[in-house]
Design a protein around this motif. Structure first.
Motif, PDB file in Angstrom:
ATOM      1  N   GLY A 127     -93.016  -2.206  94.484  1.00  0.00           N
ATOM      2  CA  GLY A 127     -91.886  -2.317  93.691  1.00  0.00           C
ATOM      3  C   GLY A 127     -91.108  -0.916  94.122  1.00  0.00           C
ATOM      4  N   GLN A 128     -89.866  -1.114  94.119  1.00  0.00           N
ATOM      5  CA  GLN A 128     -88.893   0.328  94.585  1.00  0.00           C
ATOM      6  C   GLN A 128     -88.552   0.996  93.294  1.00  0.00           C
ATOM      7  N   ARG A 129     -88.885   2.014  92.975  1.00  0.00           N
ATOM      8  CA  ARG A 129     -88.314   2.864  91.810  1.00  0.00           C
ATOM      9  C   ARG A 129     -86.994   3.128  92.145  1.00  0.00           C
ATOM     10  N   PRO A 130     -86.265   3.319  91.007  1.00  0.00           N
ATOM     11  CA  PRO A 130     -84.830   4.063  91.299  1.00  0.00           C
ATOM     12  C   PRO A 130     -85.210   5.623  91.463  1.00  0.00           C
ATOM     13  N   LYS A 131     -84.059   5.964  92.255  1.00  0.00           N
ATOM     14  CA  LYS A 131     -84.077   7.459  92.576  1.00  0.00           C
ATOM     15  C   LYS A 131     -83.758   8.186  91.364  1.00  0.00           C
ATOM     16  N   VAL A 132     -84.324   9.518  91.252  1.00  0.00           N
ATOM     17  CA  VAL A 132     -84.073  10.340  89.995  1.00  0.00           C
ATOM     18  C   VAL A 132     -83.094  11.401  90.427  1.00  0.00           C
ATOM     19  N   ASN A 133     -81.990  11.570  89.358  1.00  0.00           N
ATOM     20  CA  ASN A 133     -81.019  12.413  89.501  1.00  0.00           C
ATOM     21  C   ASN A 133     -81.159  13.543  88.164  1.00  0.00           C
ATOM     22  N   LEU A 134     -81.993  14.540  88.528  1.00  0.00           N
ATOM     23  CA  LEU A 134     -82.537  15.364  87.320  1.00  0.00           C
ATOM     24  C   LEU A 134     -81.964  16.731  87.181  1.00  0.00           C
ATOM     25  N   GLY A 135     -81.593  17.077  85.983  1.00  0.00           N
ATOM     26  CA  GLY A 135     -80.769  18.438  85.606  1.00  0.00           C
ATOM     27  C   GLY A 135     -81.747  19.140  84.807  1.00  0.00           C
ATOM     28  N   LEU A 136     -82.726  20.105  85.090  1.00  0.00           N
ATOM     29  CA  LEU A 136     -83.419  20.899  84.332  1.00  0.00           C
ATOM     30  C   LEU A 136     -82.707  22.027  83.769  1.00  0.00           C
ATOM     31  N   ALA A 193     -75.028  19.287  83.250  1.00  0.00           N
ATOM     32  CA  ALA A 193     -74.134  18.119  83.247  1.00  0.00           C
ATOM     33  C   ALA A 193     -73.328  17.980  84.392  1.00  0.00           C
ATOM     34  N   GLU A 194     -72.598  19.032  84.663  1.00  0.00           N
ATOM     35  CA  GLU A 194     -71.795  19.052  85.728  1.00  0.00           C
ATOM     36  C   GLU A 194     -72.434  18.912  87.327  1.00  0.00           C
ATOM     37  N   GLN A 195     -73.718  19.605  87.038  1.00  0.00           N
ATOM     38  CA  GLN A 195     -74.375  19.503  88.402  1.00  0.00           C
ATOM     39  C   GLN A 195     -74.694  17.930  88.736  1.00  0.00           C
ATOM     40  N   VAL A 196     -75.324  17.245  87.786  1.00  0.00           N
ATOM     41  CA  VAL A 196     -76.050  15.734  88.027  1.00  0.00           C
ATOM     42  C   VAL A 196     -74.644  15.142  87.922  1.00  0.00           C
ATOM     43  N   ALA A 197     -73.547  15.125  87.421  1.00  0.00           N
ATOM     44  CA  ALA A 197     -72.493  14.414  87.175  1.00  0.00           C
ATOM     45  C   ALA A 197     -71.874  14.113  88.409  1.00  0.00           C
ATOM     46  N   ALA A 198     -71.759  14.829  89.249  1.00  0.00           N
ATOM     47  CA  ALA A 198     -71.489  14.883  90.762  1.00  0.00           C
ATOM     48  C   ALA A 198     -72.097  13.842  91.641  1.00  0.00           C
ATOM     49  N   THR A 201     -79.947   8.986  86.070  1.00  0.00           N
ATOM     50  CA  THR A 201     -79.317  10.524  85.711  1.00  0.00           C
ATOM     51  C   THR A 201     -79.824  10.944  84.392  1.00  0.00           C
ATOM     52  N   ARG A 202     -80.152  11.994  84.433  1.00  0.00           N
ATOM     53  CA  ARG A 202     -80.965  12.784  83.213  1.00  0.00           C
ATOM     54  C   ARG A 202     -80.412  14.277  83.045  1.00  0.00           C
ATOM     55  N   VAL A 203     -80.221  14.913  82.084  1.00  0.00           N
ATOM     56  CA  VAL A 203     -80.393  16.318  81.822  1.00  0.00           C
ATOM     57  C   VAL A 203     -81.414  16.567  80.859  1.00  0.00           C
ATOM     58  N   LEU A 204     -82.381  17.328  81.263  1.00  0.00           N
ATOM     59  CA  LEU A 204     -83.417  17.791  80.232  1.00  0.00           C
ATOM     60  C   LEU A 204     -83.281  19.085  79.728  1.00  0.00           C
ATOM     61  N   ARG A 260     -77.076  11.235  81.086  1.00  0.00           N
ATOM     62  CA  ARG A 260     -77.958  11.064  79.894  1.00  0.00           C
ATOM     63  C   ARG A 260     -78.501  12.341  79.552  1.00  0.00           C
ATOM     64  N   PHE A 261     -78.810  12.732  78.241  1.00  0.00           N
ATOM     65  CA  PHE A 261     -79.422  13.854  77.831  1.00  0.00           C
ATOM     66  C   PHE A 261     -80.703  13.771  76.949  1.00  0.00           C
ATOM     67  N   SER A 262     -81.722  14.358  77.468  1.00  0.00           N
ATOM     68  CA  SER A 262     -83.046  14.252  76.624  1.00  0.00           C
ATOM     69  C   SER A 262     -83.214  15.865  76.146  1.00  0.00           C
TER      70      SER A 262
END
Length: 566
Positions: A89-98, A179-184, A192-195, A225-227
């Motif tokens: 399977g092909q997993r989606p790419k992750v766009n993460l902001g720590l 959020a600004e970093q990943v939104a772009a 996309t997630r902000v942790l 999205r935010f966790s």
């Protein structure tokens, strides 16, 4: 259009027998894919299509009393299956902001060291096709690593290793910088997630919950999205829960800094294994004239015209989740009636195509009281009672926080008596676990006042004991009780039971903690693999026997409390 005929509900935990799909559209469209962190998605074999989301929908009262207004509950069980062995399977790419808290309080108990370790582990779990941004904040906000592909993980980890405690807490500023970093870089082929992690109260910048909620909603509309992760005893759990719920992510309470590593790993793994996103459940009333007021206990729901909408978190491969709807029905004279249409809408995380399917909910009114009683579905009745108990539990926690200890304690004890009485017929282990939770918290609330509150103590940190009308100084156990109970109620409303009851077949960080505690007690010698195996169940039974507790092999609140995990 599909009319639900789900078969015998007693077989819900007996494998696939008895499961029905919410129509055929979602089966054809949703595809479960599990990420392989070491593989390049561009080189992966074409995925094997499999039905990843099995759905079962039922009413607690499919047969109701004719001519009488009544309350019924609809339970929607959703399970994202793992692909068959050997399926690529092909997993989606992750766009993460720590977004990492480096305020001065992070110096306590080695918090900053565990934070650095957890953040570096998150970096290790990403691949060169994923994007990562790292923001560190106290009263100042710094973009430590602007969002870019993870092609230099050692460089990122070296920067994280330099983080030291400093300053106060501009939580909103740090979160929105992430959020600004990943939104772009939000795109159809990535999740996309902000942790966000914090151990303190938002005391700099924007601190108003209403303003923060608005910012989170605006970011979510842009695809972010935010966790949230709360560490220790001093942060605002209600704020972090609100951010996660409005932001479409998850919330975790970390009592011990050591737990951070597992929580970070779990979050990144969940992102990489996302199979369906932007999911929501819709209920549209039928055209037969049946009037129904619809709510989703513990969840944020909204109305668009006559349609009730509940937004759901993304689904990961192998995840099980339940959603409960409460319907207040006007009187139905007799016969079968269509209550309305239930629709699940998602986006396939692999194909990026929207998928949805609709099924009709039907109910029948009768004058035969014996038939009505026999038609009751125990599992759904138990879920409905747990939801009611959670509402009482949450209200009692709020009373306790406000210094109304006696009222809070009595509310829990009254609800515990009701749960115990009704569970004599239902015999549901989750209700038994909820009963334990209600009584444990009532016992804690009933403890006498230890001391007067310290001068300058914040009202939100003053808890009322039943023995006095004056607020008491919070002790560590009371503070932990509040946050643990808030988390358990939050998770339960989302159909996640690992903070209420651990049982064979469960997986995750809580199981790993249980394994470690059993190993420390000399009852378990297996691997710490976060899997509740029969070996773990045997060790739990042995521990329960040692402590003169009912030996059921499941770890509910009473067992976890004895082990120091509740």
């Amino acid at each position: 259009m599909t009319v639900l005929t789900c078969g015998n509900p007693s077989g819900v935990f007996a494998g696939k027998t008895g499961w029905c799909r919410l129509g055929i559209g979602i089966i054809a469209a949703l595809v479960a894919v599990v990420g392989c962190f070491g593989a390049d998605p561009a080189q992966a074999e074409p995925p094997v299509t499999a039905p990843p989301v099995l759905t079962k929908v039922w009413l607690d009262h499919p047969l109701i009393t004719a001519g009488q207004a009544t309350r019924v509950h609809v339970l929607i069980d959703l399970v994202a299956e793992k692909p068959a062995a050997g399926a690529a399977g092909q997993r989606p790419k992750v766009n993460l902001g720590l977004v990492l808290d480096r305020s001065g309080s992070m110096e306590e108990k080695g918090k900053i060291e565990y934070l650095r370790d957890a953040a570096k582990l998150a970096v290790d779990r990403l691949t060169a096709t994923d994007r990562l941004a790292v923001v560190e904040y106290d009263d100042r906000i710094t973009v430590l690593w602007p969002s870019q592909l993870v092609t230099a993980p050692d460089t990122i980890k070296a920067l994280i290793s330099r983080l030291t405690p400093r300053g106060s807490t501009n939580l909103t500023g740090g979160m929105m910088a992430g959020a600004e970093q990943v939104a772009a870089h939000v795109g159809p082929d990535s999740v996309t997630r902000v942790l966000l992690l914090t151990d303190g109260l938002a005391n700099q910048g924007i601190t108003s919950p209403a303003e923060i909620k608005t910012l989170v909603r605006q970011a979510k509309a842009r695809g972010v999205r935010f966790s949230t992760i709360g560490l220790g005893l001093d942060y605002n759990e209600k704020l972090l829960q609100m951010i996660a719920e409005v932001g479409g992510g998850s919330y975790s309470y970390v009592e011990n800094p050591k737990q951070m590593v597992r929580i970070f790993e779990q979050e990144v793994l969940a992102l990489a294994n996302t199979v369906a996103r932007d999911c929501r459940l819709l209920f549209r009333p039928g055209s037969g004239g049946v009037s129904a007021k619809v709510t989703a206990p513990g969840l944020i729901s909204r109305a668009e015209g006559e349609t009730t909408i509940v937004d759901l978190e993304d689904f990961t491969a192998g995840e099980s989740r339940s959603v409960l709807l409460r319907l207040e029905l006007a009187a139905i004279n007799g016969g079968k009636q269509t209550l309305g249409g239930l629709e699940l809408q998602c986006q396939d995380a692999r194909t990026r195509q929207p998928v949805n399917d609709r099924s009709d909910l039907t109910i029948e009114a009768s004058a035969d009281q014996k038939a009505i009683e026999q038609a009751l579905v125990p599992r759904v009745a138990a879920e409905a009672l747990i939801a009611e108990a959670n509402e009482t539990h949450a209200a009692s926690l709020s009373q306790f926080e406000a210094g109304q200890g006696a009222a809070a304690t009595q509310g829990l004890r009254d609800k515990a008596e009701e749960v115990e009485r009704l569970n004599r017929k239902l015999k549901d282990p989750r209700l038994a676990a909820k009963l334990e939770a209600l009584r444990l918290d009532a016992d804690e609330m009933a403890k006498p006042v230890a001391a007067a509150p310290p001068a300058g103590q914040m009202p939100s940190q003053m808890y009322g004991r039943a023995a006095s009308s004056a607020p008491a100084a919070p002790d560590a156990y009371a503070l932990n009780m509040m946050k643990r109970s808030h988390q358990q109620i939050y998770q339960a409303s989302r159909g996640k039971t690992d903070f209420l009851l651990l049982k064979p077949g469960d997986t995750g960080p809580r199981v790993a903690e249980l394994q470690e505690a059993l190993k420390k007690a000399g009852l378990y010698s297996g691997p710490i693999d976060a899997t509740y195996s029969e070996t773990v169940a045997k060790a739990v039974r042995e521990y329960q026997k040692r402590e003169s507790m009912p030996e059921d092999g499941m770890a509910g609140p009473a067992t976890m409390q004895k082990l120091g995990l509740y």
